[in-house]
Design an enzyme around this catalytic site. Structure first.
Site, PDB file in Angstrom:
ATOM      1  N   LEU A 147      40.559   9.554 -55.712  1.00  0.00           N
ATOM      2  CA  LEU A 147      41.332  10.216 -56.761  1.00  0.00           C
ATOM      3  C   LEU A 147      42.806  10.326 -56.355  1.00  0.00           C
ATOM      4  O   LEU A 147      43.691   9.895 -57.082  1.00  0.00           O
ATOM      5  CB  LEU A 147      40.759  11.601 -57.058  1.00  0.00           C
ATOM      6  CG  LEU A 147      41.503  12.436 -58.108  1.00  0.00           C
ATOM      7  CD1 LEU A 147      41.458  11.761 -59.474  1.00  0.00           C
ATOM      8  CD2 LEU A 147      40.933  13.857 -58.171  1.00  0.00           C
ATOM      9  N   ALA A 199      33.011  20.261 -54.092  1.00  0.00           N
ATOM     10  CA  ALA A 199      33.518  20.200 -52.719  1.00  0.00           C
ATOM     11  C   ALA A 199      34.176  21.507 -52.315  1.00  0.00           C
ATOM     12  O   ALA A 199      34.006  21.989 -51.185  1.00  0.00           O
ATOM     13  CB  ALA A 199      34.505  19.037 -52.587  1.00  0.00           C
ATOM     14  N   ILE A 220      41.698   9.118 -48.486  1.00  0.00           N
ATOM     15  CA  ILE A 220      40.337   8.951 -49.000  1.00  0.00           C
ATOM     16  C   ILE A 220      39.368   8.935 -47.825  1.00  0.00           C
ATOM     17  O   ILE A 220      39.357   8.004 -47.016  1.00  0.00           O
ATOM     18  CB  ILE A 220      40.223   7.659 -49.826  1.00  0.00           C
ATOM     19  CG1 ILE A 220      41.332   7.598 -50.877  1.00  0.00           C
ATOM     20  CG2 ILE A 220      38.842   7.569 -50.452  1.00  0.00           C
ATOM     21  CD1 ILE A 220      41.402   8.809 -51.791  1.00  0.00           C
ATOM     22  N   GLU A 236      41.417  19.202 -51.474  1.00  0.00           N
ATOM     23  CA  GLU A 236      40.682  19.837 -52.575  1.00  0.00           C
ATOM     24  C   GLU A 236      41.453  21.029 -53.143  1.00  0.00           C
ATOM     25  O   GLU A 236      40.871  22.035 -53.551  1.00  0.00           O
ATOM     26  CB  GLU A 236      39.273  20.286 -52.150  1.00  0.00           C
ATOM     27  CG  GLU A 236      38.526  19.367 -51.222  1.00  0.00           C
ATOM     28  CD  GLU A 236      38.345  17.950 -51.749  1.00  0.00           C
ATOM     29  OE1 GLU A 236      38.879  17.630 -52.810  1.00  0.00           O
ATOM     30  OE2 GLU A 236      37.659  17.160 -51.074  1.00  0.00           O
ATOM     31  N   ARG A 241      36.319  36.521 -18.520  1.00  0.00           N
ATOM     32  CA  ARG A 241      37.631  36.341 -17.903  1.00  0.00           C
ATOM     33  C   ARG A 241      38.107  37.650 -17.274  1.00  0.00           C
ATOM     34  O   ARG A 241      38.268  38.658 -17.981  1.00  0.00           O
ATOM     35  CB  ARG A 241      38.633  35.882 -18.961  1.00  0.00           C
ATOM     36  CG  ARG A 241      40.075  35.799 -18.495  1.00  0.00           C
ATOM     37  CD  ARG A 241      40.293  34.696 -17.499  1.00  0.00           C
ATOM     38  NE  ARG A 241      41.734  34.460 -17.306  1.00  0.00           N
ATOM     39  CZ  ARG A 241      42.225  33.609 -16.415  1.00  0.00           C
ATOM     40  NH1 ARG A 241      41.393  32.907 -15.652  1.00  0.00           N
ATOM     41  NH2 ARG A 241      43.528  33.453 -16.310  1.00  0.00           N
ATOM     42  N   PHE A 248      37.484  16.626 -61.682  1.00  0.00           N
ATOM     43  CA  PHE A 248      37.694  18.031 -61.329  1.00  0.00           C
ATOM     44  C   PHE A 248      36.358  18.737 -61.090  1.00  0.00           C
ATOM     45  O   PHE A 248      36.257  19.619 -60.233  1.00  0.00           O
ATOM     46  CB  PHE A 248      38.468  18.751 -62.428  1.00  0.00           C
ATOM     47  CG  PHE A 248      39.943  18.464 -62.431  1.00  0.00           C
ATOM     48  CD1 PHE A 248      40.533  17.729 -61.412  1.00  0.00           C
ATOM     49  CD2 PHE A 248      40.747  18.914 -63.463  1.00  0.00           C
ATOM     50  CE1 PHE A 248      41.896  17.461 -61.412  1.00  0.00           C
ATOM     51  CE2 PHE A 248      42.112  18.659 -63.474  1.00  0.00           C
ATOM     52  CZ  PHE A 248      42.692  17.926 -62.444  1.00  0.00           C
TER      53      PHE A 248
END
Length: 385
Positions: A132, A243, A164, A364, A269, A237
């Site tokens: 896209l 996603a 991509i 995204e 530590r 979309f």
């Protein structure tokens, strides 16, 4: 009893199936965790893990039929979180394959396309990518210049795509292009004459992943290559929202891994004859991380349950993607400070997660785009144009 990464006992909010999937994906990630720093250093994505991800049901997890797993949205979210606890590149690969490429075919493809492609993709035998974004069309995909023209019964594609994921590894590419009748989607074999994918290198982020530039030069496709139900930008979309939903969960995995790494380090530590975890400023950092992770988990869980009832709205996805990604970056950066100078070593994960999350924050939908989506919902006023 709650642990340091589950202060509200959220574990009992999940079903047995959801917990089982989470634990199975976590075990898989733990099995490959020792190799992740080397993959990151060498900018290598281990494509050989895709069939195993298919066996685990992680590819196209929420889709039914055609060999897809047919799992719930929360189950997928938990899987995304465990994958990104390893590395954002792992979750990104599953997202590109399942939430983008498979989503486009499942939602908008023909019966023949679904029957031929989805079983192979769900098994990890066929890899897909999703084209896209373009060099000059990122946040504004309506300005894409890739064009598909009619030539008899065929389509001929020309243009370029950028950033991509998986493109050099893919057997098919879902390409979105302008046509005389608006934006349409096409299934493009990556071995088609005129298709060229080139990795984008070097990168400072998402190194254990593959992002590419695609050149499309006079690619001739039959009419059957078009996704028949995809018309206009609403189609891609809707895939992006799938996603984005996974991201809202996934980034919490990177945050959790950074936090737990910092916690373990601080407990072992020794400085001034005591563990640095005993110092007030270190405890304040750890407490702030735990609070943000807990809040993010509540947001993600709410999104998932809404999605399972088919009630999830776009602005809610934007809220989850924006808030959880922004907090995850802050957690990873703060965790690095707990590690001191050792935090820049590849032995420890927080700085790697922080670098990766800079990419996740952008793709995204940038922070700015999701902020304006929320602003439009709140005010009812459009601010993009």
């Amino acid at each position: 009893m709650s642990g340091p990464a589950d202060l509200l006992d959220l574990d009992d909010q999940f079903t047995d199936a959801e917990r089982a999937t989470r634990d199975e994906i976590r075990a898989f990630v733990d099995s490959i965790r020792p190799m992740i720093p080397e993959w990151y250093e060498k900018a290598h994505f281990p494509v050989e893990i895709m069939p195993e991800l298919g066996r685990l049901g992680a590819l196209g997890m929420i889709y039914d039929g055609y060999g897809c797993p047919g799992r719930g949205a929360v189950e997928y979210g938990l899987a995304a979180m465990e994958l990104e606890a390893g590395d954002s590149g792992l979750r990104t690969a599953v997202s590109v394959q399942g939430s983008l490429a498979m989503s486009a075919i499942h939602k908008f493809g023909s019966a023949a396309q679904k029957s031929e492609l989805l079983p192979q993709m769900a098994a990890g035998e066929l890899i897909g990518c999703f084209g896209l974004t373009e060099p000059n069309a990122g946040s504004d995909p309506s300005s894409m210049t890739t064009f598909a023209r009619r030539d008899g019964d065929d389509w001929v594609l020309n243009g370029s795509k950028r950033w991509i994921g998986l493109a050099t590894l893919a057997g098919i590419a879902i390409i979105w292009a302008q046509t005389d009748d608006g934006v349409r989607g096409f299934v493009v074999p990556t071995d088609a004459p005129g298709f060229l994918a080139t990795p984008i290198e070097p990168k400072l982020s998402m190194r254990a992943s593959v992002q590419c530039e695609i050149r499309l030069a006079e690619i001739r496709l039959p009419a059957s290559a078009q996704l028949p139900e995809a018309r206009g930008l609403r189609a891609p979309f809707s895939c992006l929202n799938e996603a984005r939903y996974g991201i809202a969960w996934g980034v919490l995995g990177a945050a959790r891994d950074s936090y737990l790494t910092a916690l373990e380090y601080a407990q072992g530590r020794m400085q001034f004859n005591r563990p640095i975890a005993s110092f007030q400023l270190t405890q304040a950092k750890l407490a702030d991380m735990a609070v943000k992770i807990t809040q993010g988990q509540l947001v993600a869980l709410r999104l998932g349950r809404l999605k399972e009832r088919d009630q999830l709205q776009g602005h809610q996805i934007s809220l989850g993607k924006l808030s959880n990604t922004r907090d995850a970056i802050e957690i990873a950066r703060e965790a690095r400070t707990v590690l001191g100078g050792n935090g820049v070593s590849a032995e420890y994960s927080p700085l790697r997660h922080a670098n990766n999350l800079e990419s996740v924050r952008t793709y995204e939908g940038t922070d700015e785009v999701h902020t304006l989506v929320l602003g439009r919902h709140i005010t009812g006023l459009e601010s993009f144009r």
